[in-house]
Scaffold this active site. Structure first.
Site, mmCIF file in Angstrom:
data_model
loop_
_atom_site.group_PDB
_atom_site.id
_atom_site.type_symbol
_atom_site.label_atom_id
_atom_site.label_comp_id
_atom_site.label_asym_id
_atom_site.label_seq_id
_atom_site.Cartn_x
_atom_site.Cartn_y
_atom_site.Cartn_z
ATOM 1 N N HIS A 194 47.141 39.421 44.178
ATOM 2 C CA HIS A 194 47.757 40.301 45.168
ATOM 3 C C HIS A 194 49.237 40.420 44.835
ATOM 4 O O HIS A 194 49.963 39.426 44.816
ATOM 5 C CB HIS A 194 47.577 39.756 46.584
ATOM 6 C CG HIS A 194 48.169 40.637 47.640
ATOM 7 N ND1 HIS A 194 47.446 41.607 48.292
ATOM 8 C CD2 HIS A 194 49.433 40.691 48.146
ATOM 9 C CE1 HIS A 194 48.243 42.224 49.160
ATOM 10 N NE2 HIS A 194 49.454 41.694 49.092
ATOM 11 N N CYS A 195 49.679 41.638 44.573
ATOM 12 C CA CYS A 195 51.051 41.864 44.152
ATOM 13 C C CYS A 195 51.844 42.476 45.300
ATOM 14 O O CYS A 195 51.623 43.637 45.668
ATOM 15 C CB CYS A 195 51.101 42.788 42.933
ATOM 16 S SG CYS A 195 52.772 43.056 42.296
#
Length: 473
Positions: A194-195
């Site tokens: 998850h960025c």
């Protein structure tokens, strides 16, 4: 004149039977009109949708806006203060190349941030219940409340045993390389990470765009930093270093931003280049899923054994369609009967009787019945108006005959058998349900005359009970 009649029959005119009354009892068979809704409106994950479901992002998007501001501000200052001088002193190709890189960076960033990363749909209640039964049978779980250990399945991929874990949130066995994102609360296919910088998960459907974003951003950052230094050096040769900084203060800000960001961006690009060449994900590399330390026979079953092939599959392979169909319409369930508006149950009618009453012609009659339209052989004309019958919930059974027959009229109103005189019932003598007699239009009417029956023995006991309740309304 029917047997037992003791006098002339009063003329009576039947008014229209209203089916749209303000009675507290409403028909339970009015279908609830459910407006068509799209699937993104009831999506269970923690996501935000825009443009009617076309844009899908995580809820935490504050860092994403910071990314946009840094790119836009730095690039804007470069094109406004550095490119005019560099285009004259060096070559006009510099702003052209910078513009191409800038638009490519913005395009890949928005494509990564606004797309579905590969979210797996959750199991429906029926699918979850069926899967639970299969798990209980496979684990031999009894009904005593024993909870089995963590649920897993094993599959073989290219000779390597891979465990499929059960997701207790989505109620599914996750496919290989899938994982549940705790921030978005979704299972993502080929989950990488998850960025927060792009405001979305990075998975199977947007990984290539994420890689192209960080790679092109590395080139843009290096490009801006190099030519900003060139601009300052050229001005320093003419007016001196301090005067050059005073003449172009924006170049100082650009150089500082690029200097502190280029290391992380270039390093991130190199790391993901390694992952693509070996066909791994960030999640697998951090966990050491295919590390040689676990054993000699442990290897990556997803690698094609060739760097070129791995890169082509990751960057040039087909993009799978979205599985959640976020802009599709929800298929409404079968409409259920609407409950009465005041919470009262239907009086004197079972569910089967209510089903039959829905198709009764009595409730569907629209025109008023006059003496010309309702003429019975051997009976006097109907001229005197009677009280209008406003029907609520109770309706006669569907086995009743039509109004235009003699038996039909005699079946509508119940009789009180007497030896002599007219046969009639007053509202005070008729049993009525609680709280309905006071509001009935018959409560203030005088004696109601009824047509005689051909034979009262022909009525069934259930019909008589239902007709007495109808007369009370």
């Amino acid at each position: 004149m029917p047997p037992g009649g003791g006098g002339p029959m009063k003329d009576c005119e039947y008014s229209q039977i209203s089916t749209h009354s303000s009675s507290p009892m409403e028909s339970p068979h009015k279908k609830k009109k459910i407006a068509a809704r799209r699937k993104w409106e009831v999506f269970p994950g923690r996501n935000k949708f825009f443009c009617n479901g076309r844009i899908m992002m995580a809820r935490q998007t504050g860092v994403f806006y910071l990314t946009l501001i840094l790119i836009l501000v730095t690039s804007g200052l470069f094109f406004a203060f550095d490119c005019p001088y560099l285009a004259v002193k060096i070559t006009p190709a510099i702003p052209v190349v910078g513009g191409i890189l800038f638009f490519f960076v913005m395009g890949t960033l928005l494509r990564t941030s606004f797309s579905d990363p590969g979210v797996l749909p959750r199991a429906t209640p029926d699918e979850a219940a069926d899967l639970e039964r299969q798990i209980d049978i496979a684990n031999g779980t009894s009904s005593g409340g024993y909870c089995p250990p963590p649920r897993t399945k094993e599959v073989i991929i290219n000779g390597q045993t891979v465990k499929l874990k059960y997701c207790f949130t989505c109620k599914i066995f996750r496919p290989p390389r899938a994982s549940h994102c705790s921030l978005c609360d979704n299972c993502v296919e080929r989950f990488d990470h998850h960025c927060p910088w792009v405001g979305n998960c990075v998975g199977k459907r947007n990984y290539r765009f994420f890689y192209m974003f960080i790679l092109s951003l590395s080139f843009l950052t290096v490009f801006i930093f190099a030519f900003v230094i060139t601009h300052v050096i050229l001005r320093s040769q003419q007016t001196g270093f301090l005067n050059a900084l005073k003449d172009s203060p924006a170049s100082v800000l650009e150089a500082v931003v690029c200097f502190f960001s280029v290391w992380s961006i270039v390093g991130l690009s190199g790391f993901h280049t390694y992952l693509i060449s070996s066909n791994q994900t960030t999640n697998e590399d951090i966990k050491g899923s295919w590390s040689n330390k676990r054993g000699k026979e442990n290897y990556n079953p997803y690698s094609y054994g060739n760097i070129f092939t791995n890169c082509c599959v990751a960057l040039c392979g087909p993009i799978s369609p979205s599985l959640i169909d976020r802009r599709g319409y929800i298929q409404p369930d079968t409409p259920q009967p609407a409950a009465p508006s005041n919470g009262m149950a239907a009086y004197g009618a079972t569910q089967s009787q209510s089903d039959m009453a829905a198709a009764t012609p009595l409730l569907q009659s629209e025109p008023s019945l006059t003496s010309d339209e309702l003429h019975l052989p051997g009976k006097p004309g109907l001229g005197t108006p009677c009280a209008s019958l406003t029907l609520g919930q109770p309706t006669p059974p569907s086995s009743m005959p039509n109004l235009t027959t003699e038996a039909g009229l005699t079946d509508i109103l119940p009789l009180k058998e007497e030896h002599m005189g007219h046969q009639f019932l007053t509202p005070e003598e008729v049993p009525s349900p609680p709280r309905l007699l006071a509001g009935s239009p018959l409560a203030h009417s005088s004696t109601m005359h009824v047509l005689g029956l051909a034979s009262q023995d022909s009525l069934h006991e259930d019909s008589v009970r239902g007709l007495v309740k109808l007369s009370s309304v």
